[in-house]
Write an enzyme that holds these catalytic residues in place. Structure first.
Site, mmCIF file in Angstrom:
data_model
loop_
_atom_site.group_PDB
_atom_site.id
_atom_site.type_symbol
_atom_site.label_atom_id
_atom_site.label_comp_id
_atom_site.label_asym_id
_atom_site.label_seq_id
_atom_site.Cartn_x
_atom_site.Cartn_y
_atom_site.Cartn_z
ATOM 1 N N HIS A 33 -7.325 -3.431 -7.292
ATOM 2 C CA HIS A 33 -6.693 -3.102 -6.014
ATOM 3 C C HIS A 33 -7.707 -2.482 -5.072
ATOM 4 O O HIS A 33 -8.505 -1.640 -5.470
ATOM 5 C CB HIS A 33 -5.541 -2.114 -6.250
ATOM 6 C CG HIS A 33 -4.796 -1.752 -5.012
ATOM 7 N ND1 HIS A 33 -3.799 -2.550 -4.508
ATOM 8 C CD2 HIS A 33 -4.925 -0.717 -4.160
ATOM 9 C CE1 HIS A 33 -3.335 -2.000 -3.400
ATOM 10 N NE2 HIS A 33 -4.008 -0.889 -3.158
ATOM 11 N N ASP A 66 8.961 2.856 -2.874
ATOM 12 C CA ASP A 66 7.764 2.870 -2.028
ATOM 13 C C ASP A 66 8.032 2.210 -0.680
ATOM 14 O O ASP A 66 7.542 2.676 0.347
ATOM 15 C CB ASP A 66 6.588 2.177 -2.722
ATOM 16 C CG ASP A 66 5.343 2.192 -1.833
ATOM 17 O OD1 ASP A 66 4.864 3.305 -1.533
ATOM 18 O OD2 ASP A 66 4.886 1.120 -1.409
ATOM 19 N N ARG A 69 7.211 7.404 5.991
ATOM 20 C CA ARG A 69 5.912 8.048 6.263
ATOM 21 C C ARG A 69 5.344 7.544 7.576
ATOM 22 O O ARG A 69 4.780 8.306 8.370
ATOM 23 C CB ARG A 69 4.930 7.752 5.126
ATOM 24 C CG ARG A 69 5.198 8.552 3.853
ATOM 25 C CD ARG A 69 4.439 7.969 2.669
ATOM 26 N NE ARG A 69 2.997 7.984 2.857
ATOM 27 C CZ ARG A 69 2.148 7.169 2.223
ATOM 28 N NH1 ARG A 69 2.603 6.270 1.368
ATOM 29 N NH2 ARG A 69 0.870 7.250 2.445
#
Ligand code: URA
Ligand code: CA
Length: 426
Positions: free
Chosen positions: A67, A146, A153
């Site tokens: 990643h 998420d 967020r």
């Protein structure tokens, strides 16, 4: 917070029983006060378990995921995944789309006509088993916590918090079922973390999570103060990956050096006890003997594209017009604003400014210079590959502004700042 408290909150939020404003308050508290290592690990696992957890056990061997925290001209996944698969290690990867100025592997793959990365989990596992390589889109049922928290967020100014970034990234890797993880933590003007200290802190937080939840995790901290490769744009990056896997890019080139370090770390996690020198030599052979390139072909074919056509270049979309960006004065390239270069590519249509934007797969920028080069006035610094010329002038100005020409000797950025690893068995 205890694990139970966190779980009650996150599960309640996903279920719609706890309102945004309560979770916003928690996010802000985390931004100001941070989390303990245990809280971060608990939060990660609670998020990972909020949706489907993929079971990769039907595929034999240690499954190692890779990643990147997001960069510009960062084609490493399309180079590293086939290299590692060529050595016989299963590469079973769910990738993401571009985010803001940074590109995403799925968008790059889908620049190839015919390629569809939205395959079912059954098909994903079948491809992994039969081909030893599968790179597909993340399924909708993975880590719903998420998706919700990231969106919150975004609108509450709480994106840039190390425990929140670390848990967001690691929860998705863990839910995707891998046994071990190699992270490429980008550092510089084109990255989430602009300085080395912050990048190291993020790397350490993610390695710590991995170790706490039983996934061997290695983080490589690499430079993003200038584009890693030369291509910024989807089909251009696929072409660059083909060049890389065909041995047409020198092993000393920054893109190849970072790719080799990442691939080596992946193989070493999959083959415990193997030496770095031996693994790197095998990976280099996989490029020279063509087996890595064949894995890329297999991957493209398996997703519905024409692998052979991609390798010989005929199947990739091409932009109508190539516009050279020429130096307006003689000088030394002192520094670059990598985010601005990513944004210039976005203006040309290579990425999405909003979720609804449609990507033009053919367009982007080919860089012709790096920090420390000394172009004369009129020398080509970059080429814009353009279809729709509406924003071409604005993109050109962004590129000029992003490449800082000076009379002073620059500091050449370090390419790899360090590697963070921790033996979970030791
Ligand atoms: N990438 C993610 O997946 N999550 C973050 O919070 C930041 C980058
Ligand atoms: Ca270990």
């Amino acid at each position: 917070m205890s694990r139970q408290e966190l779980k009650w909150l996150i599960d309640g939020y996903v279920a719609g029983e706890i309102p945004d404003y309560q979770v916003s308050a928690l996010l802000m508290a985390v931004c100001f006060a941070g989390c303990t290592a245990k809280e971060t690990a608990d939060l990660t696992m609670i998020m990972a378990e909020s949706g489907d957890m993929l079971d990769l056990s039907p595929i034999p061997g240690i499954k190692v995921d890779k990643h990147s925290t997001g960069g510009v001209a960062d084609t490493t996944t399309l180079i590293v995944a086939p290299m590692v698969a060529a050595l016989g290690l299963p590469v079973v990867k769910m990738s993401g789309r571009g985010l803001g100025h940074s590109g995403g592997t799925l968008d790059k793959l889908e620049s190839i006509p015919g390629v569809d990365t939205s395959v079912s989990t059954e098909r994903f596992l079948e491809l992994a088993r039969s081909n030893g390589i599968a790179v597909v889109g993340q399924s909708a049922e993975l880590v719903p916590a998420d998706k919700l928290i990231y969106a919150l967020r975004d609108v509450t100014g709480t994106v840039e918090s190390i425990p929140l970034i670390a848990s967001s990234v690691m929860s998705k890797k863990i839910a995707a079922g891998c046994d071990a993880i190699v992270l490429d933590v980008k550092c510089g003007s084109g990255a989430f973390m602009s300085n080395e200290a912050d990048a190291r802190e993020l790397a350490e937080a993610m390695v710590e999570i991995g170790s706490a939840v039983g996934r061997d995790t290695v983080a490589v901290i690499s430079d993003m103060n200038q584009p890693l490769g030369r291509a910024i744009g989807n089909a251009l990056e696929v072409e660059e990956a083909v060049d890389a896997l065909s041995g047409r890019i020198s092993p000393d080139d920054p893109l190849m050096r970072v790719s080799m370090v990442l691939a080596t770390k992946m193989v070493q996690l999959g083959w415990p006890g193997s030496s770095q020198e031996a693994v790197t030599a095998k990976l280099q052979s996989a490029i020279w003997n063509g087996s890595a390139l064949m894995k890329l072909k297999t991957l493209i074919d398996s997703l519905g594209g024409d692998g052979e056509g991609v390798i010989n270049g005929s199947a990739l979309p091409k932009a109508k017009k190539i516009i050279p960006i020429k130096a307006r004065e003689t000088g030394i390239i002192y520094k670059m604003d990598c985010e601005a270069l990513g944004k210039a590519a976005l203006l040309l249509g290579a990425g999405r400014a909003t979720k609804a934007d449609v990507i033009d797969p053919a367009v982007g920028i080919m860089m012709k210079c790096r920090i420390g080069d000394f172009p004369g006035k009129g020398d080509v610094l970059a080429e814009m590959h353009v279809n729709d010329e509406t924003n071409a002038e604005a993109a050109e100005e962004l590129i000029h502004g992003a490449i800082d020409l000076s009379r002073n000797a620059p500091e050449i950025p370090t390419l790899i700042y360090g590697v963070v690893e921790k033996d979970i068995r030791g």
